[in-house]
Design a protein around this motif. Structure first.
Motif, PDB file in Angstrom:
ATOM      1  N   PHE A 269      52.104  47.238  37.033  1.00 47.82           N
ATOM      2  CA  PHE A 269      51.740  46.530  38.259  1.00 47.82           C
ATOM      3  C   PHE A 269      50.228  46.417  38.380  1.00 47.82           C
ATOM      4  CE2 PHE A 269      52.025  51.035  39.328  1.00 47.82           C
ATOM      5  CZ  PHE A 269      50.839  51.261  40.020  1.00 47.82           C
ATOM      6  N   GLY A 270      49.805  45.657  39.380  1.00 43.65           N
ATOM      7  CA  GLY A 270      48.383  45.501  39.672  1.00 43.65           C
ATOM      8  C   GLY A 270      47.844  44.178  39.178  1.00 43.65           C
ATOM      9  N   ASN A 276      46.095  40.834  32.397  1.00 52.94           N
ATOM     10  CA  ASN A 276      46.342  41.224  31.001  1.00 52.94           C
ATOM     11  C   ASN A 276      47.608  40.563  30.467  1.00 52.94           C
ATOM     12  OD1 ASN A 276      44.120  42.949  31.214  1.00 52.94           O
ATOM     13  ND2 ASN A 276      45.372  44.738  31.689  1.00 52.94           N
ATOM     14  N   LEU A 277      48.648  40.561  31.303  1.00 56.31           N
ATOM     15  CA  LEU A 277      49.938  39.991  30.899  1.00 56.31           C
ATOM     16  C   LEU A 277      49.808  38.486  30.626  1.00 56.31           C
ATOM     17  CD1 LEU A 277      53.388  40.752  32.409  1.00 56.31           C
ATOM     18  CD2 LEU A 277      52.621  38.389  32.350  1.00 56.31           C
ATOM     19  N   HIS A 278      49.064  37.785  31.480  1.00 54.22           N
ATOM     20  CA  HIS A 278      48.912  36.342  31.280  1.00 54.22           C
ATOM     21  C   HIS A 278      48.168  36.059  29.975  1.00 54.22           C
ATOM     22  CE1 HIS A 278      48.062  32.203  33.349  1.00 54.22           C
ATOM     23  NE2 HIS A 278      48.744  32.090  32.223  1.00 54.22           N
ATOM     24  N   ALA A 279      47.122  36.842  29.701  1.00 53.74           N
ATOM     25  CA  ALA A 279      46.401  36.680  28.432  1.00 53.74           C
ATOM     26  C   ALA A 279      47.324  36.940  27.252  1.00 53.74           C
ATOM     27  CB  ALA A 279      45.201  37.632  28.390  1.00 53.74           C
ATOM     28  N   ALA A 280      48.120  38.011  27.351  1.00 50.29           N
ATOM     29  CA  ALA A 280      49.057  38.354  26.271  1.00 50.29           C
ATOM     30  C   ALA A 280      50.074  37.237  26.054  1.00 50.29           C
ATOM     31  CB  ALA A 280      49.761  39.666  26.594  1.00 50.29           C
ATOM     32  N   PRO A 327      32.823  51.161  36.351  1.00 48.14           N
ATOM     33  CA  PRO A 327      33.019  50.707  37.743  1.00 48.14           C
ATOM     34  C   PRO A 327      34.110  49.669  37.923  1.00 48.14           C
ATOM     35  CG  PRO A 327      30.683  50.920  37.261  1.00 48.14           C
ATOM     36  CD  PRO A 327      31.400  51.164  35.967  1.00 48.14           C
ATOM     37  N   SER A 328      34.131  48.636  37.075  1.00 45.81           N
ATOM     38  CA  SER A 328      35.129  47.584  37.243  1.00 45.81           C
ATOM     39  C   SER A 328      36.542  48.110  37.026  1.00 45.81           C
ATOM     40  CB  SER A 328      34.851  46.432  36.271  1.00 45.81           C
ATOM     41  OG  SER A 328      34.891  46.876  34.924  1.00 45.81           O
ATOM     42  N   LYS A 329      36.704  49.044  36.090  1.00 47.97           N
ATOM     43  CA  LYS A 329      38.022  49.611  35.815  1.00 47.97           C
ATOM     44  C   LYS A 329      38.493  50.487  36.970  1.00 47.97           C
ATOM     45  CE  LYS A 329      37.030  49.713  30.846  1.00 47.97           C
ATOM     46  NZ  LYS A 329      36.859  50.558  29.647  1.00 47.97           N
ATOM     47  N   VAL A 330      37.574  51.284  37.505  1.00 46.63           N
ATOM     48  CA  VAL A 330      37.909  52.155  38.633  1.00 46.63           C
ATOM     49  C   VAL A 330      38.369  51.321  39.817  1.00 46.63           C
ATOM     50  CG1 VAL A 330      36.932  53.752  40.323  1.00 46.63           C
ATOM     51  CG2 VAL A 330      36.366  54.014  37.903  1.00 46.63           C
ATOM     52  N   LYS A 331      37.609  50.289  40.132  1.00 42.85           N
ATOM     53  CA  LYS A 331      37.937  49.426  41.273  1.00 42.85           C
ATOM     54  C   LYS A 331      39.295  48.756  41.085  1.00 42.85           C
ATOM     55  CE  LYS A 331      35.502  46.091  44.210  1.00 42.85           C
ATOM     56  NZ  LYS A 331      36.558  45.131  44.512  1.00 42.85           N
ATOM     57  N   ALA A 332      39.541  48.219  39.886  1.00 42.80           N
ATOM     58  CA  ALA A 332      40.789  47.508  39.621  1.00 42.80           C
ATOM     59  C   ALA A 332      41.991  48.436  39.700  1.00 42.80           C
ATOM     60  CB  ALA A 332      40.722  46.839  38.248  1.00 42.80           C
ATOM     61  N   THR A 333      41.868  49.626  39.129  1.00 44.54           N
ATOM     62  CA  THR A 333      42.985  50.577  39.117  1.00 44.54           C
ATOM     63  C   THR A 333      43.327  51.049  40.527  1.00 44.54           C
ATOM     64  OG1 THR A 333      42.404  51.326  36.895  1.00 44.54           O
ATOM     65  CG2 THR A 333      43.763  52.800  38.209  1.00 44.54           C
ATOM     66  N   MET A 334      42.293  51.325  41.321  1.00 37.18           N
ATOM     67  CA  MET A 334      42.542  51.786  42.688  1.00 37.18           C
ATOM     68  C   MET A 334      43.145  50.688  43.547  1.00 37.18           C
ATOM     69  SD  MET A 334      39.287  54.207  43.456  1.00 37.18           S
ATOM     70  CE  MET A 334      39.793  54.210  45.125  1.00 37.18           C
ATOM     71  N   GLU A 335      42.621  49.486  43.412  1.00 35.81           N
ATOM     72  CA  GLU A 335      43.155  48.383  44.209  1.00 35.81           C
ATOM     73  C   GLU A 335      44.600  48.076  43.824  1.00 35.81           C
ATOM     74  OE1 GLU A 335      40.378  45.201  43.700  1.00 35.81           O
ATOM     75  OE2 GLU A 335      38.983  45.992  45.211  1.00 35.81           O
ATOM     76  N   ALA A 336      44.922  48.210  42.542  1.00 33.27           N
ATOM     77  CA  ALA A 336      46.299  47.988  42.096  1.00 33.27           C
ATOM     78  C   ALA A 336      47.248  48.999  42.735  1.00 33.27           C
ATOM     79  CB  ALA A 336      46.371  48.088  40.578  1.00 33.27           C
ATOM     80  N   THR A 337      46.833  50.266  42.736  1.00 30.76           N
ATOM     81  CA  THR A 337      47.677  51.316  43.314  1.00 30.76           C
ATOM     82  C   THR A 337      47.866  51.098  44.804  1.00 30.76           C
ATOM     83  OG1 THR A 337      46.762  52.827  41.661  1.00 30.76           O
ATOM     84  CG2 THR A 337      47.992  53.813  43.466  1.00 30.76           C
TER      85      THR A 337
END
Length: 452
Positions: A269-270, A276-280, A327-337
């Motif tokens: 999710f997220g 990532n899924l769309h790119a894949a 930073p970008s990974k932290v923000k994305a992971t937290m917002e997804a959760t």
């Protein structure tokens, strides 16, 4: 039979390549001044564990067809010096991957974030569709015995890292893969010990784009304006395919994604994973896999190790572990959760572990990154600072960098564990983000937090 020698064979990816070449029928030797688990057991099982630890120039001789140099080796390495004296062919890891895949269709997934998951999604779908392919990925994936595989398959899928290739080849690894199909997931400054300014970092992606031959395929994240500008400026010679967050719904914590009339529920999710899924999917389309075939396969994808990896759950709480550190990974992971569980409190713990994150001059890049957390926690190990020979990090600098005055900051694992044990996890999720181990935190034991 090709004879290949690895200098610094104990590396996490180096030893996997050594094993793959052994399985391919090559004669493989290697050396290192330290080898830890799991590389130690893996090399021993494959029959290529060095007889002794340490460097020895006598291992190098004219009968060797290729020397592969790991990042752990230095320019004054006696084996490297002797290999140069004998004028042997010396390759960095990515240079050698290219040598093994010159006659294959090469797919490279680059970008500052999402590389591993996007690569893993493509691999999962190809495997489910019974396609023969080689691969290089930076994590242990369910259904794959190794993180590197080199065979006679006509296709190779590579996670394309921007870190330097070796001690004597400072250019980024992804500059050596020369893909016919490439993905760029986004650009967010990282690795400041190698790329001291954002402009220098961004230029590495411009070089990657310019190196691609006319008419080749570049799939890029259209939600990243910096990347869009770069692709527009440098990618006019390529077949450009943008991607964005696909159509989806979230119902009772389950994400359902659709492309046209085809749809499926997901186990991940997220927004970042949907990107990532769309790119894949677009890569798989280029490889001849339909949307329907892609969705049927991706429905069973559980994610890569340490990427929103489930540690424990009950009916009112979930504990996740994630590799996020930039930073970008932290923000994305937290917002997804938070987006997936909007009605639950979020306790988020970030370990500052990389050179960039432990650097006082870089901390301002984290401003706002922890805003989605109801209880924001920062951990850093004094030991990590000592190993990297960096000065101590004052808590007030961390608070200022993250722009949150309510940060809870710990540098002793025992005090962090005590704090986590004190929390009430009813209607609460716990997210632990790090490229390290929180100085030895026992992750399986965290499930006990939900038993209270």
């Amino acid at each position: 039979m090709a004879k290949v020698h690895f200098i610094a064979i104990g590396g996490s990816v180096m030893h996997q390549l050594a094993i793959a070449l052994k399985h391919k029928g090559y004669e493989v030797t290697g050396s290192d001044d330290e080898i830890f688990e799991p590389a130690l057991s893996n090399l021993r099982q494959a029959g290529i564990l060095p007889a002794s630890i340490g460097w020895d120039a006598a291992r190098i001789h004219t009968g060797i067809d290729a020397v592969i140099l790991g990042m752990h080796a230095r320019e004054d390495n006696p084996e490297l010096i002797h290999a140069r004296e004998l004028q042997l062919k010396i390759y960095s890891f990515p240079e050698y991957i290219y040598q093994e895949s010159k006659n294959k269709t090469r797919v490279a997934i680059g970008g500052s974030h999402g590389k591993t998951t996007t690569t893993a999604m493509i691999m999962h779908v190809l495997q489910e569709n019974k396609r023969a392919f080689d691969y290089l990925v930076g994590a242990k994936l369910e259904g794959f015995a190794q993180s590197v595989n080199i065979t006679d398959a006509p296709l190779i899928i590579c996670e394309a890292d921007e870190y330097p290739a070796s001690a004597i080849e400072k250019r980024p690894k992804f500059h050596f893969l020369h893909p016919q199909i490439a993905v760029l997931t986004g650009i967010a400054w990282d690795h400041i010990n190698v790329f001291p300014t954002y402009e220098i970092y961004k230029e590495q992606f411009a070089i990657f784009i310019r190196q691609m031959e006319s008419g080749q395929v570049l799939i890029y994240n259209s939600a990243d304006p910096e990347l869009v500008n770069l692709v527009t400026a440098t990618g006019g010679h390529l077949k450009l395919i943008p991607y964005a967050i696909p159509a989806h719904t979230i119902h009772h914590g389950i994400t359902r994604v659709s492309f046209g009339e085809a749809a499926t529920d997901l186990e991940v999710f997220g927004d970042h994973n949907l990107l990532n899924l769309h790119a894949a999917k677009l890569v798989c389309n280029e490889l001849g896999i339909s949307n329907e075939e892609f969705l049927a396969a991706i429905a069973t994808f559980k994610g890569a190790a340490k990427r929103l990896e489930l540690v424990a759950r009950n009916e009112y709480s979930v504990i996740y572990r994630d590799f996020a550190h930039a930073p970008s990974k932290v923000k994305a992971t937290m917002e997804a959760t938070k987006q997936q569980f909007p009605d639950r409190k979020l306790v988020a713990v970030l370990e500052l572990h990389t050179y960039s994150s432990l650097n006082a001059g870089f901390l301002a890049q984290y401003a706002g990154a922890m805003d989605a957390a109801d209880v924001p926690v920062i951990f850093y190990s004094k030991h990590a600072l000592e190993i990297k020979r960096m000065p101590d990090l004052a808590p007030e600098l961390i608070t200022q960098g993250f722009s949150r005055n309510d940060l809870r900051i710990f540098h002793e694992r025992e005090k962090l564990e005590a704090f986590l044990a004190e929390q009430d996890y009813r209607n609460t999720n716990l997210l632990l983000m790090s490229s390290g181990t929180y100085d030895g935190l026992d992750f399986p034991s965290l499930k006990n937090l939900l038993d209270k």
